[in-house]
Design an enzyme around this catalytic site. Structure first.
Site, mmCIF file in Angstrom:
data_model
loop_
_atom_site.group_PDB
_atom_site.id
_atom_site.type_symbol
_atom_site.label_atom_id
_atom_site.label_comp_id
_atom_site.label_asym_id
_atom_site.label_seq_id
_atom_site.Cartn_x
_atom_site.Cartn_y
_atom_site.Cartn_z
ATOM 1 N N ASP A 115 41.006 -21.461 94.102
ATOM 2 C CA ASP A 115 40.345 -21.879 92.850
ATOM 3 C C ASP A 115 41.174 -21.572 91.607
ATOM 4 O O ASP A 115 40.602 -21.397 90.520
ATOM 5 C CB ASP A 115 38.976 -21.188 92.676
ATOM 6 C CG ASP A 115 37.885 -21.752 93.569
ATOM 7 O OD1 ASP A 115 38.202 -22.587 94.436
ATOM 8 O OD2 ASP A 115 36.721 -21.351 93.407
ATOM 9 N N CYS A 169 37.400 -26.317 98.753
ATOM 10 C CA CYS A 169 38.236 -25.502 99.619
ATOM 11 C C CYS A 169 38.575 -26.115 100.970
ATOM 12 O O CYS A 169 39.734 -26.398 101.255
ATOM 13 C CB CYS A 169 37.556 -24.151 99.821
ATOM 14 S SG CYS A 169 38.206 -23.176 101.178
ATOM 15 N N ASP A 177 44.362 -24.167 96.246
ATOM 16 C CA ASP A 177 43.688 -25.237 96.982
ATOM 17 C C ASP A 177 42.990 -26.232 96.055
ATOM 18 O O ASP A 177 42.864 -27.405 96.368
ATOM 19 C CB ASP A 177 42.699 -24.671 98.006
ATOM 20 C CG ASP A 177 41.762 -23.619 97.428
ATOM 21 O OD1 ASP A 177 41.773 -23.400 96.193
ATOM 22 O OD2 ASP A 177 41.016 -23.005 98.214
ATOM 23 N N ASN A 178 42.521 -25.763 94.907
ATOM 24 C CA ASN A 178 41.871 -26.653 93.929
ATOM 25 C C ASN A 178 41.823 -25.932 92.595
ATOM 26 O O ASN A 178 42.106 -24.740 92.505
ATOM 27 C CB ASN A 178 40.461 -27.051 94.376
ATOM 28 C CG ASN A 178 39.592 -25.876 94.778
ATOM 29 O OD1 ASN A 178 39.385 -25.627 95.962
ATOM 30 N ND2 ASN A 178 39.105 -25.125 93.803
#
Length: 348
Positions: free
Chosen positions: A44, A79, A317-318
């Protein structure tokens, strides 16, 4: 740098490591040896809120001495789909892990679809790579489901409910019994485990992939399921007292031009904005142990004379939003805050 997507990472590593399979030499190999790969995969981590600016060791080791892709995007801002795409080089609608939980996502879905039958760790293993993983993998690894996927020499993931608890991490080694560490700060333990792993890696002549994945700056999840801002290490809890989310035009905008449910969101209140800014500070504080982890791992590899033939990759991941488009805190949206993420690579 140019627009770049998360699924391209598989191609980068495959090109650099598997060149010999096509009759060519691996990219930037030293003395004909295949290159190693060390990947720091956070959870995140934002790009557009400038979290990288608060990481001096990442700045020093990778941004200053490597290449930063400033328009790097994940294809799924959540995720499990993103992390599976990371290793398969496929969009979520192809590998079909499309959520965080069953029946459409999690490690159970990964196993049901046998996705480790054809993915990067296995391909690297077939080229004599020794692959190592420490930290967060994907949701769904729990006491009843710790089986290691194919392709890993050393697979030591965080196990639920210790994945999102910063001071009570739980691990399992190669599908073995649970290993609980109550009261130990998660990222510091990952650092300790990583340094021990490097000692073992240095004993071998084989090329390696080493993935280190702390949970920071993901929110902590309490026993009752409530999400709270991430918890920093005790030594970092008072840092950045005046930091605030950058007040870009899309932060709590007076004119809302979005569609769907977002268009009807009310303006955030001053109290909510104060909470958002503190959330932002906690994210930055939680990343300080990750920055220390980066430096310690780099120096250990340097000590073992493993730098000159190793690619380092730092990514997430993001992304994340905090107050953007009047949304409070979260991800999973198609906006740049959520899909545009850090990506830095330093090569031989």
């Amino acid at each position: 740098m140019r627009l770049f997507s998360l699924i391209s990472l598989t191609s980068i590593i495959a090109t650099a490591s598997l060149g010999s399979s096509t009759g060519s030499s691996p990219v930037n190999s030293v003395n004909g040896k295949k290159p190693n790969f060390v990947i720091f995969l956070t959870d995140d981590q934002d790009y557009l809120m400038h979290s990288l600016d608060y990481l001096p060791y990442v700045q020093k080791r990778f941004i200053s001495e490597g290449t930063q892709f400033t328009h790097y995007h994940t294809t799924s801002a959540t995720c499990c789909p993103s992390r599976v795409s990371f290793w398969l080089g496929q969009f979520a609608h192809n590998h079909n892990v499309t959520d965080e939980t069953q029946p459409h996502g999690s490690y159970y879905k990964f196993q049901d679809n046998h996705l480790d039958d054809a993915w990067l760790p296995l391909w690297l293993q077939q080229e004599n790579y020794k692959n190592h993983y420490i930290g967060k993998f994907i949701n769904g690894l729990d006491a009843s489901n710790t089986a290691a996927p194919k392709g890993w020499e050393h697979f030591e993931p965080l196990i639920s409910p210790g994945i999102y608890n910063f001071t009570n991490p739980i691990f399992s080694l190669n599908g073995g019994p649970l290993e609980a560490h109550p009261g130990v700060y998660q990222t510091d333990l990952i650092l300790e485990k990583s340094l021990v792993r490097i000692d073992d890696i240095a004993e071998s002549e084989d090329p390696f992939l080493f993935v280190i994945s702390p949970t920071a700056p993901h929110d902590e999840i309490q026993a009752n399921g409530v999400f709270t801002p991430p918890r920093p290490a005790e030594r970092h809890k008072h840092l950045f007292p005046n930091a605030k989310v950058p007040r870009d035009p899309n932060f709590n905008p007076l004119v809302q031009d979005k569609v769907g449910w977002v268009k009807d969101l009310p303006l955030l209140t001053p109290l909510q904005i104060n909470e958002i800014d503190e959330h932002y500070r906690q994210r930055l504080r939680s990343l300080q142990a990750t920055d220390e982890l980066v430096e310690a791992v780099f120096k250990k590899l340097e000590e073992k004379d493993l730098i000159d033939n190793t690619y380092f990759i730092y990514t997430s991941d993001n992304g994340y939003h905090l107050g953007h488009h009047r949304m409070f805190a979260g991800k999973q949206m198609p906006y740049d805050t959520d899909v545009r993420i850090p990506f830095i690579i330093r090569g031989p």
